[in-house]
Design an enzyme around this catalytic site. Structure first.
Site, PDB file in Angstrom:
ATOM      1  N   HIS A 131     -11.689 -20.065  31.493  1.00 11.25           N
ATOM      2  CA  HIS A 131     -10.481 -19.734  32.237  1.00 11.25           C
ATOM      3  C   HIS A 131      -9.383 -20.780  32.140  1.00 11.25           C
ATOM      4  O   HIS A 131      -8.234 -20.496  32.468  1.00 11.25           O
ATOM      5  CB  HIS A 131     -10.811 -19.525  33.727  1.00 11.25           C
ATOM      6  N   ARG A 132      -9.686 -21.989  31.703  1.00  7.93           N
ATOM      7  CA  ARG A 132      -8.666 -23.048  31.727  1.00  7.93           C
ATOM      8  C   ARG A 132      -7.568 -22.782  30.715  1.00  7.93           C
ATOM      9  O   ARG A 132      -7.821 -22.337  29.598  1.00  7.93           O
ATOM     10  CB  ARG A 132      -9.304 -24.412  31.483  1.00  7.93           C
TER      11      ARG A 132
END
Length: 353
Positions: free
Chosen positions: A202-203
């Site tokens: 998700h980063r």
């Protein structure tokens, strides 16, 4: 004592749950949700599962660029501080909500307490690292999860108001581990304990770079036994870059899951691949080997104890590590024994004496 607590993202909801319960035994807490994570799977479900009181305020900021999001939060939180007149403002972790809350309070001379103070990845390219450093330097109470975090602060000249509390995510995990075992998620997905890998991506450093995202998804696809709860931003970027159909064919992509379901998936996986700081730590506490899809980590203890391996986003490095990595040491209680929330409540209480 009136405490204004600012949260906005799912890791903060997890950390807030045990601390809020302790604080409300003796103090008044006003809970502010910035709206940074706003859909049900990323927000409301966590409040329900963790028994967190409904927020007193929801700023409804939503997603935006870092500057716009932080700026809107800053203005909204300042208005609430002036209205509620708290004795202390409490923030968690390293998100834009964290920084906005700390800055808003510092500007109007309200003391700031920072849970998870002192963490450093030493990578200023990460917005989370900038948020951590700035928040620590305008906080009055710095509540550190580990000795390493305390040492990081000492090296930056921060020694006043620094306390070792242990990690509140351990409190949350231990408090919900038994309930998580009753989750039907494995049966619903047709999974068997120890027969799959769990991944999260998700980063922004991974999702917003098409080459990195393609390399990571290609590697996960090559492993062949990966289940990936898909963050909304990740799904959006996969579709924008034309990677979604291929990824969905080779990887078990599922919608985001709640906290209890995630604990069940983590504890039953034979390996975890992630770019999440919280998941790295949960993997360590649960005793599941972890491959981290980043080149740095703020949770250095997990690497030092050989339960976590940093591989970045290189396709071959991910596959090689996933197929060969195994822990070489026993785990320790470096993150505490599940008593951090009470320690934090005591320290905050002493602030007013």
């Amino acid at each position: 004592m009136k405490i204004l607590t600012v949260v906005g993202a799912r890791p903060q909801f997890i950390k807030c749950a045990p601390v809020s319960r302790e604080l409300r035994k003796e103090h008044e807490e006003v809970l502010v949700h910035t709206g940074q994570h706003y859909d049900r799977e990323m927000s409301d479900l966590f409040f329900e599962e963790l028994g967190i009181p409904k927020p007193d305020y929801n700023l409804g900021i939503g997603s935006a660029t870092h500057a716009h999001q932080t700026g809107e939060m800053l203005a909204g939180i300042e208005d609430l501080i002036l209205e509620e007149k708290p004795d202390l403002l409490l923030v968690y972790g390293d998100t834009n909500s964290t920084l906005a809350g700390a800055l808003a309070a510092a500007k109007v001379h309200v003391p700031v307490a920072h849970v998870e103070a002192g963490l450093r990845s030493f990578d200023r390219r990460m917005p989370e690292e900038v948020n951590r450093v700035l928040t620590d330097h305008c906080s009055d109470l710095l509540l550190c999860p580990t000795e390493t975090a305390m040492e990081n602060l000492r090296k930056e000249g921060i020694t006043r108001g620094v306390h070792l509390t242990g990690d509140v995510m351990v409190d949350a995990l231990l408090g919900h581990a038994e309930v998580a075992k009753t989750s039907p998620i494995l049966a619903e997905l047709g999974l068997e304990r120890g027969q799959y890998r769990l991944a999260t991506v998700h980063r922004a450093e991974n999702t917003d770079d098409p080459a990195k995202l393609a390399a990571i998804m290609g590697a996960l696809g090559d492993l062949g036994d990966v289940v990936l709860p898909c963050h909304p931003r990740t799904e959006k970027m996969l579709k924008n870059t034309g990677l979604y159909e291929e990824a969905n064919r080779r990887i078990r992509l599922i919608p985001p899951v709640g906290y209890l379901e995630m604990l069940a998936l983590e504890s039953s996986a034979h390996q975890i691949l992630t770019d999440s700081g919280g998941v790295q730590k949960e993997a360590y506490v649960l005793g599941v080997p972890c491959i981290t899809l980043r080149e740095t980590t703020e949770w250095v203890e997990t690497v030092q104890d050989s339960w976590n391996m940093l591989v970045g986003s290189d396709h071959e490095a991910i596959v090689r590590a996933a197929r060969t990595f195994s822990p070489k040491r026993e785990r320790s209680d470096v993150f505490g024994k599940g008593e951090a929330a009470r320690a934090i409540a005591v320290i905050i209480g002493e602030k007013t004496e």
